[in-house]
Design a protein around this motif. Structure first.
Motif, PDB file in Angstrom:
ATOM      1  N   PRO A  91       0.809  -1.224   0.000  1.00 17.24           N
ATOM      2  CA  PRO A  91       0.000   0.000   0.000  1.00 17.24           C
ATOM      3  C   PRO A  91       0.842   1.274   0.000  1.00 17.24           C
ATOM      4  O   PRO A  91       0.758   2.074   0.930  1.00 17.24           O
ATOM      5  N   ALA A  92       1.653   1.465  -1.042  1.00 13.21           N
ATOM      6  CA  ALA A  92       2.494   2.668  -1.089  1.00 13.21           C
ATOM      7  C   ALA A  92       2.110   3.523  -2.285  1.00 13.21           C
ATOM      8  O   ALA A  92       1.886   3.002  -3.383  1.00 13.21           O
ATOM      9  N   THR A  93       2.050   4.825  -2.077  1.00 17.62           N
ATOM     10  CA  THR A  93       1.766   5.727  -3.195  1.00 17.62           C
ATOM     11  C   THR A  93       3.045   5.935  -4.006  1.00 17.62           C
ATOM     12  O   THR A  93       4.152   5.651  -3.528  1.00 17.62           O
ATOM     13  N   VAL A  94       2.850   6.451  -5.210  1.00 17.50           N
ATOM     14  CA  VAL A  94       4.003   6.733  -6.072  1.00 17.50           C
ATOM     15  C   VAL A  94       4.958   7.698  -5.360  1.00 17.50           C
ATOM     16  O   VAL A  94       6.174   7.507  -5.361  1.00 17.50           O
ATOM     17  N   ARG A  95       4.429   8.717  -4.704  1.00 14.86           N
ATOM     18  CA  ARG A  95       5.299   9.675  -4.000  1.00 14.86           C
ATOM     19  C   ARG A  95       6.084   8.973  -2.888  1.00 14.86           C
ATOM     20  O   ARG A  95       7.272   9.240  -2.707  1.00 14.86           O
ATOM     21  N   GLU A  96       5.426   8.087  -2.142  1.00 13.32           N
ATOM     22  CA  GLU A  96       6.137   7.373  -1.073  1.00 13.32           C
ATOM     23  C   GLU A  96       7.271   6.518  -1.652  1.00 13.32           C
ATOM     24  O   GLU A  96       8.367   6.462  -1.084  1.00 13.32           O
ATOM     25  N   VAL A  97       6.989   5.849  -2.781  1.00  8.56           N
ATOM     26  CA  VAL A  97       8.008   4.980  -3.386  1.00  8.56           C
ATOM     27  C   VAL A  97       9.186   5.810  -3.886  1.00  8.56           C
ATOM     28  O   VAL A  97      10.348   5.489  -3.623  1.00  8.56           O
ATOM     29  N   VAL A  98       8.883   6.906  -4.591  1.00 12.48           N
ATOM     30  CA  VAL A  98       9.971   7.738  -5.128  1.00 12.48           C
ATOM     31  C   VAL A  98      10.784   8.334  -3.969  1.00 12.48           C
ATOM     32  O   VAL A  98      12.017   8.365  -4.010  1.00 12.48           O
ATOM     33  N   SER A  99      10.103   8.772  -2.925  1.00  8.34           N
ATOM     34  CA  SER A  99      10.804   9.350  -1.754  1.00  8.34           C
ATOM     35  C   SER A  99      11.762   8.346  -1.132  1.00  8.34           C
ATOM     36  O   SER A  99      12.802   8.731  -0.574  1.00  8.34           O
ATOM     37  N   SER A 100      11.423   7.054  -1.217  1.00  9.17           N
ATOM     38  CA  SER A 100      12.283   6.052  -0.578  1.00  9.17           C
ATOM     39  C   SER A 100      13.667   6.000  -1.234  1.00  9.17           C
ATOM     40  O   SER A 100      14.619   5.496  -0.643  1.00  9.17           O
ATOM     41  N   GLY A 101      13.797   6.536  -2.451  1.00  8.33           N
ATOM     42  CA  GLY A 101      15.102   6.621  -3.094  1.00  8.33           C
ATOM     43  C   GLY A 101      16.048   7.590  -2.390  1.00  8.33           C
ATOM     44  O   GLY A 101      17.250   7.592  -2.644  1.00  8.33           O
ATOM     45  N   LEU A 102      15.491   8.414  -1.499  1.00  5.97           N
ATOM     46  CA  LEU A 102      16.319   9.390  -0.775  1.00  5.97           C
ATOM     47  C   LEU A 102      16.890   8.832   0.529  1.00  5.97           C
ATOM     48  O   LEU A 102      17.699   9.489   1.181  1.00  5.97           O
ATOM     49  N   PHE A 103      16.447   7.631   0.917  1.00  5.74           N
ATOM     50  CA  PHE A 103      16.894   7.098   2.217  1.00  5.74           C
ATOM     51  C   PHE A 103      18.418   6.971   2.267  1.00  5.74           C
ATOM     52  O   PHE A 103      19.022   7.120   3.325  1.00  5.74           O
ATOM     53  N   SER A 104      19.026   6.664   1.095  1.00  3.29           N
ATOM     54  CA  SER A 104      20.484   6.479   1.088  1.00  3.29           C
ATOM     55  C   SER A 104      21.222   7.780   1.404  1.00  3.29           C
ATOM     56  O   SER A 104      22.394   7.762   1.775  1.00  3.29           O
ATOM     57  N   THR A 105      20.544   8.917   1.252  1.00  6.25           N
ATOM     58  CA  THR A 105      21.196  10.209   1.524  1.00  6.25           C
ATOM     59  C   THR A 105      21.020  10.632   2.979  1.00  6.25           C
ATOM     60  O   THR A 105      21.543  11.665   3.394  1.00  6.25           O
ATOM     61  N   LYS A 106      20.258   9.850   3.740  1.00  5.92           N
ATOM     62  CA  LYS A 106      19.916  10.239   5.115  1.00  5.92           C
ATOM     63  C   LYS A 106      20.727   9.458   6.139  1.00  5.92           C
ATOM     64  O   LYS A 106      21.032   8.287   5.928  1.00  5.92           O
ATOM     65  N   LYS A 107      20.994  10.142   7.238  1.00  2.00           N
ATOM     66  CA  LYS A 107      21.639   9.445   8.359  1.00  2.00           C
ATOM     67  C   LYS A 107      20.578   9.167   9.426  1.00  2.00           C
ATOM     68  O   LYS A 107      19.536   9.807   9.441  1.00  2.00           O
ATOM     69  N   LEU A 119      13.197  17.594  -4.811  1.00  2.00           N
ATOM     70  CA  LEU A 119      13.929  16.513  -5.488  1.00  2.00           C
ATOM     71  C   LEU A 119      12.964  15.436  -5.987  1.00  2.00           C
ATOM     72  O   LEU A 119      13.098  14.917  -7.094  1.00  2.00           O
ATOM     73  N   VAL A 120      11.989  15.108  -5.132  1.00  2.00           N
ATOM     74  CA  VAL A 120      10.995  14.086  -5.514  1.00  2.00           C
ATOM     75  C   VAL A 120      10.159  14.605  -6.686  1.00  2.00           C
ATOM     76  O   VAL A 120       9.907  13.878  -7.658  1.00  2.00           O
ATOM     77  N   ASP A 121       9.746  15.879  -6.609  1.00  2.00           N
ATOM     78  CA  ASP A 121       8.956  16.478  -7.697  1.00  2.00           C
ATOM     79  C   ASP A 121       9.735  16.410  -9.015  1.00  2.00           C
ATOM     80  O   ASP A 121       9.186  16.063 -10.061  1.00  2.00           O
ATOM     81  N   GLU A 122      11.036  16.724  -8.939  1.00  2.00           N
ATOM     82  CA  GLU A 122      11.835  16.742 -10.161  1.00  2.00           C
ATOM     83  C   GLU A 122      11.965  15.336 -10.760  1.00  2.00           C
ATOM     84  O   GLU A 122      11.814  15.144 -11.970  1.00  2.00           O
ATOM     85  N   ALA A 123      12.236  14.346  -9.893  1.00  2.00           N
ATOM     86  CA  ALA A 123      12.390  12.969 -10.380  1.00  2.00           C
ATOM     87  C   ALA A 123      11.089  12.478 -11.013  1.00  2.00           C
ATOM     88  O   ALA A 123      11.108  11.804 -12.052  1.00  2.00           O
ATOM     89  N   MET A 124       9.952  12.853 -10.421  1.00  2.00           N
ATOM     90  CA  MET A 124       8.661  12.431 -10.981  1.00  2.00           C
ATOM     91  C   MET A 124       8.391  13.150 -12.303  1.00  2.00           C
ATOM     92  O   MET A 124       7.821  12.563 -13.224  1.00  2.00           O
TER      93      MET A 124
END
Lengths: 251, 273
Positions: A91-107, A119-124
């Protein structure tokens, strides 16, 4: 400097050699088409490079660091093969899935903040899924899902993008648009790309180099050299090699 | 009038509070378990608890304190079987749970039976909760919720696409271990409070109800929690008014919620076609 360095990579599974003594380097700005027949070890090579499959022998370095010690995952974008690695009813929205690509940049503790929204808006936008942002991923077509996962792989603005058969669910027009986007990322943002595909002629038009695997490195060089290679003539036969290169010339 | 008399009883208040907190943590953990296809882990770990309680009684130690580490180790065993032996979750749960119950039966047999009814540790009753047990359920809920909130994105990434999560630098093995360990502690502690029937059903039914209607991962978590708490509160009221067994009433109400959500989803999907 090599972005990826693979030395004498060997991978065995159930006592069968999947990869034998593979060595190659990928430089910054390369666009590599990783090609080969079914079962040639393309996906295994990708997984070994990313540390997802533990190699039997050999050495793999990412950005100069052994893959076992590599921690700068935000420098890499990854689009896995097909859509087998996620539950289509998730049950994930497209925005949630795309946002998950940012986890690698987070501590730790990882949080998606309001400034990440751009960033998410641009990738979409780049992958043309903006209109789908509130849709559930499982309700999209295969091609749409593929574009969403591509958006997830580029949202962190990676220096290296690894894509495993990304065009299998795309129609011919979408495939051309996809390749055009790859070329743009490669040329304007200097993103190093490794793209796994069966379509040698299709990728030959765009890639700066072809890496042909068949459990070992059969060929590594430009498409032009591939077409002139006597080794590949012996491997394919003159007729098949001509078909691949002629189709490329036509397109 | 009968409704008003409900509030006169301390045991009803305790049931409402402990039941709601139990429902909350089970519903939240349940979403993550269902999405990883480990829905039956609650049932499986309950069987292991039977073995753990038997060992505790045999060693003349407090059974719950002995059961907790055994059940935690078993939950990690299930995970190991899935990850290393490449078994499906249901098969791994089946193996561990059958070993757990076999161990319990063997030990009970060797000990020649126990003075205490071993089943009383497995089938607690929501209406006979003590104040200490209410406190346990509140503290456990706070711990579980804080951990789930802190690791929210790690859990999302791991549940959605484990391979991609690894390439994002997330230690997915630790996240999976954390999830099953929290589930193990929840199962043992809440089982004594509300009974295994209720604990295992609260781990499965509210999440699958939420999955029918939710519009995002976040809303799935919220809907699951609301369904779980609503079913417990309504179940306690209904069972009181109609003189029915409380745990079973809550389970049936949960199932009715699922049916309603499923019907709603079927109707709305039909109308959009």
């Amino acid at each position: 400097m090599s972005i990826i360095s693979v030395e004498h990579l060997r991978f065995r599974y159930n006592s069968v050699d999947v990869l034998r003594d593979i060595s190659f380097d990928v430089s910054a700005g390369d666009f590599i088409g990783l090609v080969g027949p079914n079962g040639s070890g393309k996906t295994t090579a990708i997984k070994a490079i990313l540390g997802l499959a533990k190699q039997t022998n050999g050495k793999i370095c990412l950005f100069g660091a052994p893959v076992q010690q590599f921690t700068e995952w935000h420098r890499i974008g990854y689009l896995p093969q097909k859509l087998v690695h996620f539950n289509p009813h998730f049950p994930a929205t497209v925005r949630e899935v795309v946002s998950s690509g940012l986890f690698s940049t987070k501590k730790f503790p990882r949080r998606i903040r309001s400034e990440d929204r751009a960033l998410v808006d641009e990738a979409m936008r780049v992958t043309d899924v903006t209109d789908l942002e509130h849709e559930l991923i499982g309700q999209l077509s295969g091609g749409q899902q593929q574009r969403v996962l591509l958006a997830r792989s580029i949202v962190n603005r990676p220096e290296l993008l690894i894509l495993d058969e990304p065009t299998t669910a795309l129609d011919p027009e979408a495939r051309e648009n996809f390749f055009a986007l790859m070329v743009e990322l490669n040329r304007t943002r200097n993103v190093t790309i490794i793209l796994v595909t069966h379509d040698i002629a299709g990728i030959g038009k765009y890639a700066s180099k072809l890496l042909y695997l068949d459990k070992e490195v059969v060929f590594y060089g430009s498409f032009e050299d591939f077409c002139l290679s006597e080794k590949m003539t012996k491997y394919f036969g003159k007729f098949t090699q001509h078909l691949i290169c002629h189709r490329h010339g036509d397109s | 009038m009968e409704i008003l008399s409900f509030f006169q009883y301390g045991f009803m208040w305790r049931a409402l509070i402990a039941g709601s907190f139990t429902a909350l943590i089970c519903a939240v953990l349940g979403v993550l378990l269902v999405l990883r296809r480990l829905s039956l882990i609650g049932d499986g770990l309950a069987h292991v608890t039977f073995g753990g309680v038997a060992i505790g009684l045999f060693l003349k130690q407090h059974p719950v304190y002995v059961a907790i580490p055994i059940v935690m180790a078993s939950s990690l065993g299930i995970l190991r079987l899935v990850e290393k032996a490449r078994l499906y979750g249901d098969a791994a749960i089946g193996i561990v749970s059958s070993i757990g119950i076999a161990l319990g039966v063997l030990i009970a047999s060797v000990a020649g039976g126990f003075n205490i009814d071993i089943f009383s540790f497995l089938f607690g009753s929501i209406l006979s909760i003590s104040e200490a047990e209410v406190l346990t359920s509140i503290l456990l809920s706070i711990v579980v919720l804080v951990i789930v909130v802190v690791f929210y994105y790690e859990n999302f990434a791991t549940a959605f696409d484990e391979e991609f999560a690894k390439v994002s630098g997330i230690d997915t093995e630790r996240i999976n271990a954390l999830l099953v360990l929290l589930t193990a502690v929840t199962v043992v502690l809440t089982m004594k409070i509300v009974g295994i029937l209720l604990t295992s059903s609260l781990l499965v039914l509210p999440p699958v109800t939420a999955l029918q209607v939710a519009r995002s991962f976040r809303s799935t978590m919220a809907t699951s929690a609301i369904c779980g708490i609503a079913s417990v509160v309504a179940g306690i009221f209904v069972s009181f008014l109609m003189n029915l067994p409380t745990g079973a009433t809550i389970v049936i109400l949960n199932f009715l919620l699922f049916l309603a959500a499923f019907t709603y989803k079927s109707l709305t999907r039909g109308s959009t076609k």
